[in-house]
Design an enzyme around this catalytic site. Structure first.
Site, PDB file in Angstrom:
ATOM      1  N   GLU A 133       0.824  -1.209   0.000  1.00 36.37           N
ATOM      2  CA  GLU A 133       0.000   0.000   0.000  1.00 36.37           C
ATOM      3  C   GLU A 133       0.857   1.258   0.000  1.00 36.37           C
ATOM      4  O   GLU A 133       1.479   1.594   1.007  1.00 36.37           O
ATOM      5  CB  GLU A 133      -0.920   0.026   1.217  1.00 36.37           C
ATOM      6  N   GLU A 171     -12.129   1.946   3.745  1.00 35.60           N
ATOM      7  CA  GLU A 171     -11.179   2.380   4.764  1.00 35.60           C
ATOM      8  C   GLU A 171     -11.278   3.896   4.961  1.00 35.60           C
ATOM      9  O   GLU A 171     -10.378   4.657   4.592  1.00 35.60           O
ATOM     10  CB  GLU A 171      -9.751   1.965   4.403  1.00 35.60           C
TER      11      GLU A 171
END
Length: 306
Positions: A186, A281
């Site tokens: 990420e 998220e």
């Protein structure tokens, strides 16, 4: 693509919600009239997102998500939960036909134990996290797990840091690959000291590792902040993208609260044939039950791209 119908059980009293200047009367009426809705993509809420509507119990929250029609779930902190709870969560997800999304490989935090340094002690901590992640994945039937390589090692040339990262991730992939598991890297916008920040850089690292167990987590919120051109950059790196996360910018709240045209982005992702998970998220833009219902209605609204 797997789709599920749902009956929206929780209604908002009063008038129609308006998120980001967009009236959501139609989707609110879906809630109030308990009509069925099909999500076109596997959006994945997390624990705490619906705690006012569902209660504090994690299992009740997962069941509530399923009742709303969400077909996936993610939990960054899964590795830190008790084994008994992990097992129960996995059983509940299986019973409700929900796909388990990412959890974070425990390597000591985003900035800690940087793999760019090439230090064996840091690599050992990372590899231990990968080994323990395999056991957690078995309990919750997970496939993907988030890896953040850490910060820059400023004393080393960038090419050497790249090489150190690639070699460490190859070692991690050797652990995960026999189990069919995938670490998703990420890139983040949180700090200029974080090594991994852009999608093209992450693409290069994945190509260097050369394993089906090392792919990209394309977090739309972070990539909007660091590079923009979302659809263009997703398209350029698409063959390495295995997981997507969501959050509007600015604010990192639900779609419709910021500048990102999520309806268009979701349409593009759907047209690419993506059958993976899109992790929610982000936070809720409003507090309480009304704020949680606003999140549900926002996804219903932005999912109507067909």
């Amino acid at each position: 693509m797997k789709r599920r119908n749902f009956i929206q059980k929780t209604a908002i009293t009063g008038g129609a919600l308006s998120l980001g200047g967009v009236s959501l009367a139609a989707s609110s009426n879906l809630s109030m009239n308990a009509q069925k809705h099909q999500f076109n993509l596997k959006y994945a809420p997390h624990l705490g997102m619906f705690k006012n509507l569902a209660g504090d119990d994690p299992i009740d929250q997962i069941n509530f998500m399923a009742d709303q029609g969400f077909t996936a779930f993610e939990d960054n902190g899964m590795m830190k939960r008790d084994v008994a709870l992990q097992t129960k969560m996995g059983e509940t997800l299986a019973k409700r036909g929900m796909t388990m999304g990412v959890f974070v490989v425990d390597k000591g935090g985003n900035m800690a134990n940087t793999l760019a340094a090439g230090k064996q002690e840091y690599i050992d901590i990372f590899l231990d996290g990968c080994k323990r992640a395999v056991e957690v994945a078995k309990r919750v039937n997970a496939k993907w797990m988030t890896v953040v390589p850490g910060g820059f090692e400023r004393k080393l040339p960038i090419g050497v840091q790249d090489g150190n990262i690639i070699e460490a991730l190859k070692r991690g992939a050797e652990i995960l690959e026999p189990h069919g598991l995938v670490m998703v890297l990420e890139p983040l916008s949180d700090s200029p000291d974080l090594y991994l920040q852009n999608s093209d850089q992450t693409y290069m690292i994945c190509k260097g590792v050369g394993s089906p167990s090392c792919k990209i987590l394309f977090d739309i919120y972070h990539m909007q902040k660091t590079e923009g051109h979302l659809i263009h950059n997703m398209d350029l790196t698409w063959d390495e993208v295995a997981y997507i996360q969501i959050g509007d910018n600015p604010g990192r709240k639900e779609p419709t609260t910021g500048e990102i045209n999520y309806k268009n982005v979701f349409k593009w992702i759907h047209e690419k044939g993506f059958d993976g998970v899109l992790g929610m998220e982000h936070g809720n833009s409003k507090e309480g039950k009304a704020g949680e219902q606003a999140v549900i209605d926002a996804y219903i609204h932005e999912d109507t791209f067909m």
